[in-house]
Scaffold this motif. Structure first.
Motif, short mmCIF file in Angstrom:
data_model
loop_
_atom_site.label_atom_id
_atom_site.label_comp_id
_atom_site.label_asym_id
_atom_site.label_seq_id
_atom_site.Cartn_x
_atom_site.Cartn_y
_atom_site.Cartn_z
N VAL A 194 36.71 26.62 17.99
CA VAL A 194 35.47 27.34 18.24
C VAL A 194 35.83 28.77 18.63
O VAL A 194 36.75 28.99 19.42
N CYS A 195 35.13 29.72 18.04
CA CYS A 195 35.33 31.13 18.37
C CYS A 195 33.98 31.74 18.73
O CYS A 195 32.96 31.43 18.11
N ALA A 196 34.00 32.60 19.73
CA ALA A 196 32.78 33.28 20.16
C ALA A 196 33.01 34.78 20.14
O ALA A 196 34.12 35.24 20.38
N TRP A 197 31.95 35.51 19.83
CA TRP A 197 32.03 36.97 19.94
C TRP A 197 30.85 37.46 20.76
O TRP A 197 29.81 36.80 20.85
N SER A 198 31.02 38.62 21.35
CA SER A 198 29.96 39.20 22.16
C SER A 198 30.03 40.72 22.08
O SER A 198 31.12 41.29 22.07
N ASP A 199 28.87 41.34 21.99
CA ASP A 199 28.76 42.78 22.15
C ASP A 199 27.49 43.05 22.95
O ASP A 199 26.96 42.13 23.58
N ALA A 200 27.02 44.26 22.96
CA ALA A 200 25.86 44.59 23.79
C ALA A 200 24.57 43.96 23.28
O ALA A 200 23.60 43.86 24.04
N TYR A 201 24.56 43.52 22.02
CA TYR A 201 23.31 43.09 21.40
C TYR A 201 23.33 41.64 20.93
O TYR A 201 22.28 41.09 20.60
N THR A 202 24.50 41.03 20.90
CA THR A 202 24.64 39.73 20.26
C THR A 202 25.64 38.86 21.00
O THR A 202 26.65 39.36 21.49
N SER A 203 25.36 37.58 21.05
CA SER A 203 26.35 36.58 21.43
C SER A 203 26.33 35.52 20.33
O SER A 203 25.29 34.91 20.06
N GLY A 204 27.47 35.32 19.70
CA GLY A 204 27.53 34.36 18.61
C GLY A 204 28.77 33.50 18.71
O GLY A 204 29.72 33.84 19.41
N HIS A 205 28.74 32.38 18.03
CA HIS A 205 29.95 31.56 17.96
C HIS A 205 29.99 30.80 16.65
O HIS A 205 28.96 30.56 16.01
N VAL A 206 31.20 30.46 16.25
CA VAL A 206 31.44 29.70 15.03
C VAL A 206 32.28 28.49 15.39
O VAL A 206 33.34 28.62 16.02
N LEU A 207 31.81 27.32 15.01
CA LEU A 207 32.57 26.08 15.18
C LEU A 207 33.12 25.69 13.82
O LEU A 207 32.36 25.53 12.86
N LEU A 208 34.43 25.56 13.73
CA LEU A 208 35.10 25.24 12.46
C LEU A 208 35.76 23.88 12.58
O LEU A 208 36.68 23.69 13.38
N THR A 209 35.28 22.94 11.78
CA THR A 209 35.80 21.57 11.87
C THR A 209 37.00 21.33 10.97
O THR A 209 37.63 20.28 11.08
N ASP A 210 37.32 22.29 10.09
CA ASP A 210 38.40 22.05 9.14
C ASP A 210 39.64 22.91 9.42
O ASP A 210 40.50 23.05 8.56
N THR A 211 39.72 23.51 10.60
CA THR A 211 40.93 24.23 10.98
C THR A 211 41.12 24.14 12.48
O THR A 211 40.15 24.08 13.24
N ARG A 212 42.39 24.12 12.89
CA ARG A 212 42.72 24.14 14.31
C ARG A 212 43.57 25.35 14.66
O ARG A 212 43.96 25.53 15.81
N ASP A 213 43.88 26.15 13.65
CA ASP A 213 44.66 27.37 13.84
C ASP A 213 43.73 28.46 14.40
O ASP A 213 42.80 28.90 13.73
N LEU A 214 43.98 28.88 15.63
CA LEU A 214 43.07 29.81 16.28
C LEU A 214 43.10 31.20 15.65
O LEU A 214 42.07 31.88 15.60
N GLU A 215 44.25 31.64 15.17
CA GLU A 215 44.30 32.94 14.50
C GLU A 215 43.48 32.92 13.21
O GLU A 215 42.75 33.88 12.91
N GLU A 216 43.60 31.84 12.46
CA GLU A 216 42.79 31.72 11.24
C GLU A 216 41.31 31.62 11.59
O GLU A 216 40.46 32.24 10.94
N ALA A 217 41.00 30.87 12.65
CA ALA A 217 39.61 30.74 13.08
C ALA A 217 39.04 32.09 13.50
O ALA A 217 37.88 32.41 13.22
N ALA A 218 39.86 32.90 14.19
CA ALA A 218 39.41 34.22 14.61
C ALA A 218 39.11 35.11 13.40
O ALA A 218 38.11 35.84 13.38
N GLN A 219 39.95 35.04 12.37
CA GLN A 219 39.72 35.85 11.18
C GLN A 219 38.45 35.41 10.46
O GLN A 219 37.64 36.24 10.02
#
Length: 261
Positions: free
Chosen positions: A222-247
């Protein structure tokens, strides 16, 4: 969303730390002054002597103690200043330079139909898994825009969830109150994420962090991003590589949050 009770990055917390350092300094100075009282008022070590010699000895000892107190005060003030280092609030740290204070950039928030092998699924395809996967993200799901990616054959491969300040006044208030550090503490605590790490947020300002979580189908990223206007996250069930998930998350963010030129 789970909110931790103490924001150690806030201005009030930093002010409390500084005040605490000053109070400790004052207490130490008072103790030194009290403990040295009899020594300061005593006469020379080898009496008998004149009153002038006694006064001179007392003045010398007083100057020594005052010098020590000055050093303690300087050290205490330095400590108070050094600990007062609050982190900017998310609404400030993640704001676009071209947008005025409290304003929102002109943009369109909509999911891409496809990103890499992830295909946007129709609502009827995700009716069964919607409730189960939604539990892995923040609690305030009713205010989130949420989309699923995958296929009927493979199931859900990604969950994209986006909160915007335009649609969620509570989120706007949180970004005025919390720092990025506090936001991610709350998110990772709510998602029960582990192995958390932070990555480059990409061309848009803000912060991006990822971790591993357990889902009904096994471990996922799971990866989350945040800025002044948005909070979002992506849950990826087919990868466990955090660098790949971040990309992948950076690509989802860029494709979903489209700013006007």
């Amino acid at each position: 969303m789970i909110t931790l009770s103490v924001d150690s990055t806030s201005s009030s917390y930093a002010a409390g730390q500084s005040l605490g350092a000053l109070l400790v300094t004052g207490a130490v100075m008072a103790l030194i002054w009290r403990v040295t009282r009899s020594w300061r008022q005593a006469g020379p070590a080898h009496p008998p002597t004149s009153e002038a010699a006694t006064a001179a000895a007392r003045a010398k000892r007083r100057r020594i103690v005052l010098g020590v107190l000055a050093l303690v005060a300087a050290a205490g003030c330095f400590k108070a200043v050094s600990v007062h280092n609050p982190e900017p609030r998310a609404a400030e740290a993640g704001a676009d330079d071209s947008v005025g204070a409290s304003a929102v950039p002109e943009r369109t928030v909509a999911p891409p139909n496809r990103l890499r092998h992830h295909r946007l699924m129709a609502r009827e395809e995700t009716a069964v898994v919607d409730a189960a996967l939604a539990q892995r993200g923040p609690e305030r799901q009713s205010d989130a825009k949420r989309w699923y990616y995958g296929s009927e054959a493979t199931g859900v491969s990604a969950l994209l969830s986006v909160h915007t300040v335009e649609d969620d006044p509570e989120l706007a208030a949180e970004k005025q109150r919390d720092s990025f550090t506090q936001e991610f503490r709350n998110f990772f605590a709510g998602a029960r994420a582990r192995d958390t790490a932070f990555f480059d947020a990409g061309p848009l300002r803000g912060r991006l962090g990822c971790g591993h979580v357990d889902t009904p189908t096994g471990e996922a990223a799971v990866c989350a991003w945040s800025d002044a206007y948005t909070s979002g996250h992506v849950l990826l069930t087919d990868t466990r590589d955090l660098e790949e998930a971040a990309q992948i998350t950076r690509e989802f963010r860029a494709a979903t949050d489209r700013r006007a030129e």
